[in-house]
Design a protein around this motif. Structure first.
Motif, short mmCIF file in Angstrom:
data_model
loop_
_atom_site.label_atom_id
_atom_site.label_comp_id
_atom_site.label_asym_id
_atom_site.label_seq_id
_atom_site.Cartn_x
_atom_site.Cartn_y
_atom_site.Cartn_z
N SER A 171 0.85 -1.19 0.00
CA SER A 171 0.00 0.00 0.00
C SER A 171 0.89 1.25 0.00
O SER A 171 2.04 1.20 0.41
N GLY A 172 0.34 2.35 -0.47
CA GLY A 172 1.07 3.61 -0.43
C GLY A 172 2.12 3.79 -1.51
O GLY A 172 2.94 4.71 -1.42
N LYS A 173 2.11 2.95 -2.53
CA LYS A 173 3.13 3.07 -3.57
C LYS A 173 2.71 4.07 -4.63
O LYS A 173 1.51 4.25 -4.90
N SER A 174 3.69 4.72 -5.21
CA SER A 174 3.43 5.67 -6.29
C SER A 174 3.14 4.92 -7.59
O SER A 174 3.46 3.74 -7.73
N GLN A 175 2.55 5.61 -8.54
CA GLN A 175 2.22 4.98 -9.81
C GLN A 175 3.48 4.54 -10.55
O GLN A 175 3.49 3.49 -11.19
N TYR A 176 4.54 5.34 -10.46
CA TYR A 176 5.82 5.02 -11.11
C TYR A 176 6.90 4.96 -10.04
O TYR A 176 6.96 5.82 -9.16
N MET A 177 7.75 3.92 -10.10
CA MET A 177 8.82 3.73 -9.12
C MET A 177 10.12 3.44 -9.85
O MET A 177 10.14 2.65 -10.79
N GLU A 178 11.19 4.06 -9.39
CA GLU A 178 12.49 3.89 -10.04
C GLU A 178 13.62 4.02 -9.03
O GLU A 178 13.56 4.82 -8.10
N SER A 179 14.65 3.20 -9.22
CA SER A 179 15.92 3.42 -8.51
C SER A 179 17.06 3.08 -9.47
O SER A 179 16.90 2.28 -10.39
N ARG A 180 18.20 3.74 -9.23
CA ARG A 180 19.40 3.48 -10.02
C ARG A 180 20.52 3.07 -9.07
O ARG A 180 20.58 3.56 -7.94
N TRP A 181 21.37 2.21 -9.56
CA TRP A 181 22.47 1.70 -8.73
C TRP A 181 23.76 1.65 -9.53
O TRP A 181 23.75 1.32 -10.72
N ARG A 182 24.86 1.97 -8.87
CA ARG A 182 26.18 1.85 -9.48
C ARG A 182 27.19 1.38 -8.43
O ARG A 182 26.93 1.43 -7.23
N ASP A 183 28.34 0.90 -8.92
CA ASP A 183 29.44 0.48 -8.05
C ASP A 183 28.97 -0.53 -7.01
O ASP A 183 29.30 -0.43 -5.81
N ILE A 184 28.19 -1.51 -7.45
CA ILE A 184 27.70 -2.55 -6.54
C ILE A 184 28.84 -3.51 -6.21
O ILE A 184 29.54 -3.99 -7.11
N LYS A 185 29.00 -3.81 -4.94
CA LYS A 185 30.03 -4.74 -4.49
C LYS A 185 29.48 -5.63 -3.38
O LYS A 185 28.55 -5.26 -2.66
N ILE A 186 30.05 -6.83 -3.30
CA ILE A 186 29.73 -7.77 -2.21
C ILE A 186 31.04 -8.09 -1.50
O ILE A 186 32.09 -8.31 -2.14
N TYR A 187 30.97 -8.09 -0.16
CA TYR A 187 32.14 -8.40 0.66
C TYR A 187 31.78 -9.52 1.63
O TYR A 187 30.60 -9.75 1.95
N LYS A 188 32.81 -10.17 2.16
CA LYS A 188 32.59 -11.16 3.22
C LYS A 188 33.79 -11.19 4.15
O LYS A 188 34.89 -10.73 3.81
N LYS A 189 33.57 -11.75 5.34
CA LYS A 189 34.65 -12.01 6.30
C LYS A 189 34.84 -13.52 6.43
O LYS A 189 33.85 -14.26 6.42
#
Length: 216
Positions: A198-216
């Motif tokens: 509920s409460g979502k806008s009619q249009y939704m967008e996100s952009r992502w860059r430099d995605i990384k995954i790390y672990k110990k």
């Protein structure tokens, strides 16, 4: 008289110090972690089942752009989930300490949308959802973690210590949230846009860059 003045000054100085704003220190949350190399095969995409991927996702100049509409179909026929365009990022994990890092951009108007999550849990489907409502970031539909995020790049780090059952969220290298998780499971990070119930806008967008995954 001099003694009285000196005593008043000694009382006033600590009061002045108390009125100063608290200092917020940035910290590199990836210290002590090892980078996990990602390739194009590390990303598994979900989008409305009745449209091709390129109508809800693009990758140009190092930027992943995800968008979806409130009346879009779910990711597969028969699903009762909300519309989404997301990338699951492999590898999955079940133990240890793992971390997601990426820079996000949310355009003005996107609201009621999960932009990053940890999928999987012993109880329920997810361990963590971070949503955008009117430019602010919330933990699920609850606690506000960060404000004023529209139309700017901001850094997101999620740390999941599965063995200790702990979650930490950093925004722009400042710890904003810490909580217990929902127990172990088949876990993985996802980013993109996933509409709230509920409460979502009619249009939704996100952009992502430099995605990384790390672990110990």
């Amino acid at each position: 008289m001099k003694r009285v003045c000196c005593s008043l000054l000694l009382l006033l100085v600590p009061l002045c110090l108390l009125t100063k704003p608290l200092m917020v220190f940035a910290f590199d949350p990836t210290q002590g972690f090892t980078n996990v190399p990602l390739t194009s095969s590390s990303y598994i995409y979900q989008k409305p089942y009745n449209v091709p991927l390129n109508e809800r996702y693009s990758f140009k100049n190092g930027v992943h752009r995800f968008w979806v509409y409130a009346n879009d179909k779910p990711f597969e026929r028969g699903s009762n989930t909300q519309p989404r365009t997301e990338a699951q990022i492999k590898p999955d994990y079940t133990s240890g300490v793992w971390q997601f890092e990426g820079y996000a951009f949310v355009p003005h108007g996107t609201s009621g949308a999960t932009i990053v999550q940890i999928h999987g849990a012993a109880h329920g489907n997810t361990t963590l959802l971070l949503r955008i409502y009117n430019g602010d970031m919330t933990y699920y539909d609850g606690e506000v973690i960060a404000t004023g995020l529209y139309d700017k790049w901001f850094k997101v780090n999620l740390i999941h210590n599965v063995d200790e059952g702990r979650l930490m969220v950093y925004i722009n290298d400042v710890k904003k949230f810490e909580s217990h998780d929902e127990g172990p499971g088949d876990l993985y990070f996802k980013c993109g846009v996933y509409g709230a119930s509920s409460g979502k806008s009619q249009y939704m967008e996100s952009r992502w860059r430099d995605i990384k995954i790390y672990k110990k």
